[in-house]
Write an enzyme that holds these catalytic residues in place. Structure first.
Site, mmCIF file in Angstrom:
data_model
loop_
_atom_site.group_PDB
_atom_site.id
_atom_site.type_symbol
_atom_site.label_atom_id
_atom_site.label_comp_id
_atom_site.label_asym_id
_atom_site.label_seq_id
_atom_site.Cartn_x
_atom_site.Cartn_y
_atom_site.Cartn_z
ATOM 1 N N GLU A 32 0.855 -1.189 0.000
ATOM 2 C CA GLU A 32 0.000 0.000 0.000
ATOM 3 C C GLU A 32 0.887 1.235 0.000
ATOM 4 O O GLU A 32 1.773 1.381 0.852
ATOM 5 C CB GLU A 32 -0.948 0.059 1.208
ATOM 6 C CG GLU A 32 -1.911 1.242 1.060
ATOM 7 C CD GLU A 32 -2.780 1.569 2.261
ATOM 8 O OE1 GLU A 32 -3.661 2.425 2.116
ATOM 9 O OE2 GLU A 32 -2.550 1.007 3.351
ATOM 10 N N GLU A 57 4.983 5.221 3.484
ATOM 11 C CA GLU A 57 4.378 6.514 3.835
ATOM 12 C C GLU A 57 5.495 7.541 3.957
ATOM 13 O O GLU A 57 6.538 7.267 4.534
ATOM 14 C CB GLU A 57 3.581 6.370 5.146
ATOM 15 C CG GLU A 57 3.054 7.653 5.751
ATOM 16 C CD GLU A 57 2.181 8.474 4.808
ATOM 17 O OE1 GLU A 57 1.223 7.947 4.230
ATOM 18 O OE2 GLU A 57 2.471 9.686 4.646
ATOM 19 N N ASP A 107 -3.105 11.838 -2.652
ATOM 20 C CA ASP A 107 -3.360 13.287 -2.512
ATOM 21 C C ASP A 107 -3.922 13.807 -3.831
ATOM 22 O O ASP A 107 -3.333 13.590 -4.897
ATOM 23 C CB ASP A 107 -2.057 14.018 -2.168
ATOM 24 C CG ASP A 107 -1.620 13.744 -0.728
ATOM 25 O OD1 ASP A 107 -2.489 13.455 0.119
ATOM 26 O OD2 ASP A 107 -0.403 13.789 -0.456
ATOM 27 N N LYS A 111 -6.287 21.742 -7.488
ATOM 28 C CA LYS A 111 -6.092 22.977 -8.265
ATOM 29 C C LYS A 111 -5.262 22.689 -9.501
ATOM 30 O O LYS A 111 -4.247 21.983 -9.420
ATOM 31 C CB LYS A 111 -5.369 24.032 -7.413
ATOM 32 C CG LYS A 111 -6.250 24.599 -6.329
ATOM 33 C CD LYS A 111 -5.584 25.808 -5.706
ATOM 34 C CE LYS A 111 -6.480 26.329 -4.586
ATOM 35 N NZ LYS A 111 -5.736 26.921 -3.506
ATOM 36 N N ASP A 143 -11.891 10.124 -4.179
ATOM 37 C CA ASP A 143 -13.212 10.777 -4.202
ATOM 38 C C ASP A 143 -13.286 11.795 -5.347
ATOM 39 O O ASP A 143 -14.294 12.461 -5.500
ATOM 40 C CB ASP A 143 -13.456 11.508 -2.868
ATOM 41 C CG ASP A 143 -12.505 12.672 -2.680
ATOM 42 O OD1 ASP A 143 -11.283 12.495 -2.905
ATOM 43 O OD2 ASP A 143 -12.960 13.773 -2.339
HETATM 44 C C1 LIG Z 1 -4.996 11.617 1.277
HETATM 45 S S1 LIG Z 1 -3.879 10.709 2.262
HETATM 46 C C2 LIG Z 1 -4.629 9.065 2.333
HETATM 47 C C3 LIG Z 1 -4.123 8.255 3.473
HETATM 48 C C4 LIG Z 1 -4.703 6.839 3.583
HETATM 49 N N1 LIG Z 1 -4.363 6.044 2.413
HETATM 50 C C5 LIG Z 1 -6.202 6.894 3.761
HETATM 51 O O1 LIG Z 1 -6.931 6.560 2.813
HETATM 52 O O2 LIG Z 1 -6.640 7.276 4.871
HETATM 53 C C6 LIG Z 1 -2.512 10.424 1.157
HETATM 54 C C7 LIG Z 1 -1.313 9.838 1.871
HETATM 55 O O3 LIG Z 1 -0.296 9.545 0.928
HETATM 56 C C8 LIG Z 1 0.956 9.977 1.450
HETATM 57 N N2 LIG Z 1 1.830 10.263 0.289
HETATM 58 C C9 LIG Z 1 1.635 11.233 -0.628
HETATM 59 N N3 LIG Z 1 2.604 11.208 -1.563
HETATM 60 C C10 LIG Z 1 3.428 10.186 -1.206
HETATM 61 C C11 LIG Z 1 4.620 9.664 -1.768
HETATM 62 N N4 LIG Z 1 5.144 10.192 -2.897
HETATM 63 N N5 LIG Z 1 5.219 8.618 -1.157
HETATM 64 C C12 LIG Z 1 4.698 8.075 -0.027
HETATM 65 N N6 LIG Z 1 3.560 8.540 0.551
HETATM 66 C C13 LIG Z 1 2.933 9.581 -0.019
HETATM 67 C C14 LIG Z 1 0.619 11.206 2.252
HETATM 68 O O4 LIG Z 1 1.615 11.522 3.198
HETATM 69 C C15 LIG Z 1 -0.717 10.792 2.882
HETATM 70 O O5 LIG Z 1 -0.539 10.132 4.120
#
Ligand SMILES: C[S@@+](CC[C@H](N)C(=O)[O-])C[C@H]1O[C@@H](n2cnc3c(N)ncnc32)[C@H](O)[C@@H]1O
Length: 206
Positions: A32, A57, A107, A111, A143
């Site tokens: 994941e 993460e 993420d 924008k 979403d």
């Molecule tokens: C919107 S959150 C979703 C977290 C979790 N998967 C959930 O559904 O609750 C996106 C997560 O991806 C991590 N993330 C974003 N870009 C990343 C990257 N290039 N490598 C590792 N993690 C990343 C962020 O730090 C964040 O915790």
């Protein structure tokens, strides 16, 4: 390495690392990316001892929270790496080692001027194809309708994957059997959730 220590220390290995370096077992391996606070992976690893689960993460606070929760459970089939995903896919893992790669709510960077930061571009998809077994699957939930549409288009352009769903290549999902923190939040706000799966096509060398 203690088998139930959830943190993988890659400085102990020569790169790239394989399944057995991380878990000492060849069970099917699920990755994941961006696990947040880790609830999805922790629940999956608790429920399903037939597979190994590895999470990446980038945010230290979230990583630590997940590690604390996992430490209390001492699961041998669950490990976490604090690392940026593309670096890990490109430099850390052996080719073809994952059977399933999941990205739950990447993420969204909604924008337009920020959309270059989105995870799914051609470079990232080609890294994914390399670490996934031939016929392995990647599953993405978001979403954001515009993001899932872009993701389907990017995977199609890559020529490296086959979409698992008929056009438009994604579905709206109603119930989350294993909800993540973000999924719960979106459901409570009555937001739609979209899901797309892609199957890795065998490469010329398979
Ligand atoms: C919107 S959150 C979703 C977290 C979790 N998967 C959930 O559904 O609750 C996106 C997560 O991806 C991590 N993330 C974003 N870009 C990343 C990257 N290039 N490598 C590792 N993690 C990343 C962020 O730090 C964040 O915790």
């Amino acid at each position: 390495m203690n088998l139930s220590d959830p943190v993988v220390d890659i400085s102990l290995f020569s790169l790239p690392i394989g399944k057995k370096d991380i878990f000492r077992s060849e069970k099917p391996l699920v990755l994941e990316i961006g696990f947040g606070e880790g609830e999805f992976l922790i629940n999956a690893a608790k429920r399903d001892g037939s597979r190994n689960y590895l999470g990446l993460e980038i945010k230290r606070g979230r990583f630590r929270k997940a590690v604390r929760a996992a430490e209390a459970l001492s699961l041998e089939n669950l490990k976490f790496l604090h690392i940026e995903a593309e670096i890990a896919l490109r430099q850390v893992f052996r080719e073809r080692m994952f059977d399933l790669v999941l990205v739950n709510f990447p993420d969204p960077w909604p924008k337009k001027k920020h959309s270059k930061h989105r995870m799914f571009n051609q470079k990232f998809i080609s890294c994914l194809a390399k670490v996934l077994a031939g016929g392995g699957r990647t599953g993405i939930k978001t979403d954001q309708l515009s993001y899932i549409e872009q993701i389907v288009a990017e995977f199609k352009t890559s020529g490296l994957f086959r979409p698992a769903y008929p056009p438009p290549g994604f579905i709206e999902i109603q119930t989350g059997e294993t909800e993540t923190k973000f999924e719960k939040h979106f459901r409570e706000a009555s937001q739609k959730i979209f899901s797309a799966d892609f199957l890795n096509l065998p490469s010329q060398t398979d």
